[in-house]
Structures are given as structure tokens and as C-alpha cells.
Design a protein around this motif. Structure first.
Motif, PDB file in Angstrom:
ATOM      1  N   LEU A 110      -5.583   8.911  -1.571  1.00 33.45           N
ATOM      2  CA  LEU A 110      -6.736   7.616  -0.060  1.00 33.45           C
ATOM      3  C   LEU A 110      -5.626   6.404  -0.324  1.00 33.45           C
ATOM      4  O   LEU A 110      -6.063   5.742   1.165  1.00 33.45           O
ATOM      5  CB  LEU A 110      -7.846   7.096  -1.836  1.00 33.45           C
ATOM      6  CG  LEU A 110      -9.141   7.825  -1.996  1.00 33.45           C
ATOM      7  CD1 LEU A 110      -9.647   7.381  -3.415  1.00 33.45           C
ATOM      8  CD2 LEU A 110     -10.222   7.947  -0.842  1.00 33.45           C
ATOM      9  N   THR A 111      -4.796   6.256  -0.667  1.00 35.51           N
ATOM     10  CA  THR A 111      -4.298   5.307   0.582  1.00 35.51           C
ATOM     11  C   THR A 111      -3.425   5.467   1.716  1.00 35.51           C
ATOM     12  O   THR A 111      -3.404   4.794   2.383  1.00 35.51           O
ATOM     13  CB  THR A 111      -2.877   4.818  -1.194  1.00 35.51           C
ATOM     14  OG1 THR A 111      -3.327   4.705  -2.330  1.00 35.51           O
ATOM     15  CG2 THR A 111      -1.945   3.633  -0.552  1.00 35.51           C
TER      16      THR A 111
ATOM     17  N   VAL B  17      -5.931   5.686   3.695  1.00 35.53           N
ATOM     18  CA  VAL B  17      -6.271   4.120   4.378  1.00 35.53           C
ATOM     19  C   VAL B  17      -5.957   4.428   5.799  1.00 35.53           C
ATOM     20  O   VAL B  17      -5.397   3.381   6.667  1.00 35.53           O
ATOM     21  CB  VAL B  17      -6.043   3.316   3.359  1.00 35.53           C
ATOM     22  CG1 VAL B  17      -6.096   1.553   4.104  1.00 35.53           C
ATOM     23  CG2 VAL B  17      -7.716   3.262   2.811  1.00 35.53           C
TER      24      VAL B  17
ATOM     25  N   THR C 182     -11.141   3.069  -7.066  1.00 33.23           N
ATOM     26  CA  THR C 182     -10.750   3.983  -7.188  1.00 33.23           C
ATOM     27  C   THR C 182      -9.278   3.145  -8.073  1.00 33.23           C
ATOM     28  O   THR C 182      -9.125   3.517  -8.717  1.00 33.23           O
ATOM     29  CB  THR C 182      -9.887   5.526  -6.977  1.00 33.23           C
ATOM     30  OG1 THR C 182     -10.816   6.335  -6.392  1.00 33.23           O
ATOM     31  CG2 THR C 182      -8.969   6.025  -7.372  1.00 33.23           C
ATOM     32  N   LEU C 183      -9.104   2.462  -7.069  1.00 28.34           N
ATOM     33  CA  LEU C 183      -8.214   0.938  -8.138  1.00 28.34           C
ATOM     34  C   LEU C 183      -8.588   0.582  -8.671  1.00 28.34           C
ATOM     35  O   LEU C 183      -7.827   0.053  -9.941  1.00 28.34           O
ATOM     36  CB  LEU C 183      -7.598   0.521  -6.865  1.00 28.34           C
ATOM     37  CG  LEU C 183      -6.635  -1.145  -7.266  1.00 28.34           C
ATOM     38  CD1 LEU C 183      -5.448   0.210  -7.689  1.00 28.34           C
ATOM     39  CD2 LEU C 183      -6.280  -1.866  -5.626  1.00 28.34           C
TER      40      LEU C 183
ATOM     41  N   ALA D 198       0.856  -1.079   0.157  1.00 24.36           N
ATOM     42  CA  ALA D 198       0.152   0.057  -0.168  1.00 24.36           C
ATOM     43  C   ALA D 198       0.883   1.529  -0.050  1.00 24.36           C
ATOM     44  O   ALA D 198       0.533   2.445  -0.508  1.00 24.36           O
ATOM     45  CB  ALA D 198      -1.062  -0.243   1.131  1.00 24.36           C
TER      46      ALA D 198
ATOM     47  N   SER E 210       1.775   6.809  -6.445  1.00 28.26           N
ATOM     48  CA  SER E 210       0.672   7.922  -7.149  1.00 28.26           C
ATOM     49  C   SER E 210       0.917   9.064  -7.291  1.00 28.26           C
ATOM     50  O   SER E 210       1.636  10.202  -8.091  1.00 28.26           O
ATOM     51  CB  SER E 210      -0.744   7.490  -6.175  1.00 28.26           C
ATOM     52  OG  SER E 210      -1.302   5.676  -6.649  1.00 28.26           O
TER      53      SER E 210
ATOM     54  N   ALA F   6     -12.875   4.987   3.501  1.00 30.15           N
ATOM     55  CA  ALA F   6     -11.888   5.432   3.198  1.00 30.15           C
ATOM     56  C   ALA F   6     -11.634   3.980   1.988  1.00 30.15           C
ATOM     57  O   ALA F   6     -10.916   4.418   0.988  1.00 30.15           O
ATOM     58  CB  ALA F   6     -10.482   5.728   3.853  1.00 30.15           C
ATOM     59  N   LEU F   7     -11.384   3.118   2.351  1.00 24.17           N
ATOM     60  CA  LEU F   7     -11.355   1.646   2.196  1.00 24.17           C
ATOM     61  C   LEU F   7     -12.190   1.634   0.411  1.00 24.17           C
ATOM     62  O   LEU F   7     -11.445   0.763  -0.525  1.00 24.17           O
ATOM     63  CB  LEU F   7     -11.237   0.097   2.593  1.00 24.17           C
ATOM     64  CG  LEU F   7     -10.404   0.241   3.516  1.00 24.17           C
ATOM     65  CD1 LEU F   7     -10.664  -1.060   4.996  1.00 24.17           C
ATOM     66  CD2 LEU F   7      -9.241  -0.648   2.575  1.00 24.17           C
TER      67      LEU F   7
ATOM     68  N   LEU G  31      -5.694   8.451  -6.681  1.00 25.87           N
ATOM     69  CA  LEU G  31      -5.257   6.871  -5.099  1.00 25.87           C
ATOM     70  C   LEU G  31      -4.812   7.232  -4.308  1.00 25.87           C
ATOM     71  O   LEU G  31      -4.609   6.307  -3.015  1.00 25.87           O
ATOM     72  CB  LEU G  31      -4.937   5.532  -6.120  1.00 25.87           C
ATOM     73  CG  LEU G  31      -4.727   4.387  -6.409  1.00 25.87           C
ATOM     74  CD1 LEU G  31      -5.741   3.618  -5.515  1.00 25.87           C
ATOM     75  CD2 LEU G  31      -4.054   3.137  -6.617  1.00 25.87           C
TER      76      LEU G  31
ATOM     77  N   TRP H  89     -11.355   4.595  -1.775  1.00 23.03           N
ATOM     78  CA  TRP H  89      -9.645   3.543  -2.664  1.00 23.03           C
ATOM     79  C   TRP H  89     -10.086   2.053  -3.388  1.00 23.03           C
ATOM     80  O   TRP H  89      -9.586   2.141  -4.347  1.00 23.03           O
ATOM     81  CB  TRP H  89      -8.573   2.613  -1.421  1.00 23.03           C
ATOM     82  CG  TRP H  89      -7.483   2.594  -1.965  1.00 23.03           C
ATOM     83  CD1 TRP H  89      -6.370   3.190  -1.769  1.00 23.03           C
ATOM     84  CD2 TRP H  89      -6.794   1.133  -1.949  1.00 23.03           C
ATOM     85  NE1 TRP H  89      -5.381   2.429  -2.391  1.00 23.03           N
ATOM     86  CE2 TRP H  89      -5.498   0.698  -2.049  1.00 23.03           C
ATOM     87  CE3 TRP H  89      -7.771  -0.916  -1.408  1.00 23.03           C
ATOM     88  CZ2 TRP H  89      -4.907   0.164  -2.615  1.00 23.03           C
ATOM     89  CZ3 TRP H  89      -6.846  -1.093  -1.683  1.00 23.03           C
ATOM     90  CH2 TRP H  89      -6.196  -0.834  -2.096  1.00 23.03           C
TER      91      TRP H  89
END
Length: 189
Positions: A139-140, A143, A180-181, A119, A126, A173-174, A136, A177
Motif C-alpha cells: 500500500l505504501t 500511495v 492498515t498502519l 514512507a 515491510s 490508497a491513503l 502495508l 494505508w
């Protein structure tokens, strides 16, 4: 052409991980809410499924970015995949009664460490190397920070609303994430 199929499957896998994650969270809440042992097992099964659904996205991120990242990404990715398999296997073995809860904490704890390293590499890819979208990356980071705060709250034995706010934030958030991923990987196909 082969990579396009991988990116499509990996994007779909990330998106399928969203309902698996949400079901795992729901079953965990029901279990801790005193609704019965069966919900604990369902949480374990859907947690394992969520981990397994992350394997293709991890491989696709590697395939799509390794030229810019270098050899370190191969090590991080394959250790993360091994961690995903180990964590999922521990959950399934717990449900089957092969290992106890303490042993599942060991398999999960050992398995999650390389996943967290992966992660961090997604954030680097990114935001640092600009190989993946900046949303991304952010957001990572969200998380990871929320997971760290929730771990801290747990170790401090916080009670009441505060831990639940962190849980809600982490799940939100997950989900963002994973979405988005999945979107980013589908765009590569």
C-alpha cells in the motif's frame, strides 16, 4: 508496558487520520468547486490535522523496528516528524493569515520531502526487512506511485477525468494505508 500504550495510541492516531484526510479532500473539492474561500481554510486545517496525526505512528514504527533497521531509521523518522510539524504549521499559519499561499507551498514542499522518505522506509521495513506487514508495504508503494503520477499529471496540465481518477485512487490508497498502519500498530500493543 510503555510501548504497548504507545502502539495503541499510534494505531488510534492512524485511524483518526482517515476521517481527517477524507474531510480535507472533501473541503478541497468544495473549494475548487467554487463553494467559497472558507472551504479552502477548512482543507488547510484538516490537512494539518492529518499530518499531526501521523507523528505518533511514525514514532511507533521507529520504536517497533529500530533494532532490526539500524540507525538510519532514527534519522529518517525524526526528519519526517519535523516535516510533519513544518507542513502542519505552514497550513495553520496560512489560515491565520501569517503567511501567504506561496509561503505555504514552501513549508509544505520542504515538509513533505522527509515524510516521503519515511514512507519509503516503511516500504523497506515491510517488504525488505519484514518488520511490518507486507500489505502495508504494498500500500505504501501504491500511495507513492499514485502521488508521483498525480504530480506528473498536474505538471502536464491534464484535464478531464484522468486526474480525478488518480485523485480517487490516491485517496483510496491513503485510506487503506492508514487503516492498515493503524491495524498493524494496534496488533503490536
Amino acid at each position: 508496558m510503555e510501548n504497548a500504550l504507545l502502539f495503541r495510541l499510534a494505531g488510534a492516531s492512524a485511524l483518526f487520520a482517515i476521517p481527517a484526510l477524507l474531510l480535507a479532500g472533501l473541503f478541497l473539492a468544495l473549494f475548487f468547486g467554487g463553494r467559497g474561500e472558507a472551504y479552502g481554510s477548512l482543507n488547510d486545517i484538516f490537512s494539518a490535522l492529518t499530518l499531526l496525526l501521523l507523528i505518533l505512528p511514525a514514532i511507533a514504527v521507529y520504536i517497533g523496528t529500530h533494532a532490526a533497521a539500524g540507525s538510519w531509521l532514527a534519522v529518517v523518522t525524526w526528519l519526517a516528524v519535523a516535516g510533519m510539524v513544518m507542513g502542519a504549521a505552514g497550513q495553520v499559519l496560512l489560515v491565520l493569515g501569517v503567511i501567504n499561499l506561496q509561503a505555504s507551498f514552501v513549508t509544505g514542499g520542504i515538509g513533505i520531502v522527509p515524510v516521503l522518505a519515511w514512507a519509503i522506509s516503511v516500504a523497506v521495513l515491510s517488504l525488505g526487512l519484514r518488520q511490518l506487514s507486507s500489505p502495508l508495504g504494498w500500500l505504501t508503494i501504491a500511495v507513492l506511485v499514485l502521488a508521483l503520477l498525480l504530480t506528473l499529471a498536474s505538471s502536464l496540465h491534464w484535464e478531464g477525468v484522468r486526474p480525478w481518477l488518480l485523485v480517487g485512487g490516491l485517496i483510496t490508497a491513503l485510506v487503506a494505508w492508514l487503516g492498515t498502519l493503524g491495524r498493524d500498530l494496534l496488533r503490536l500493543s
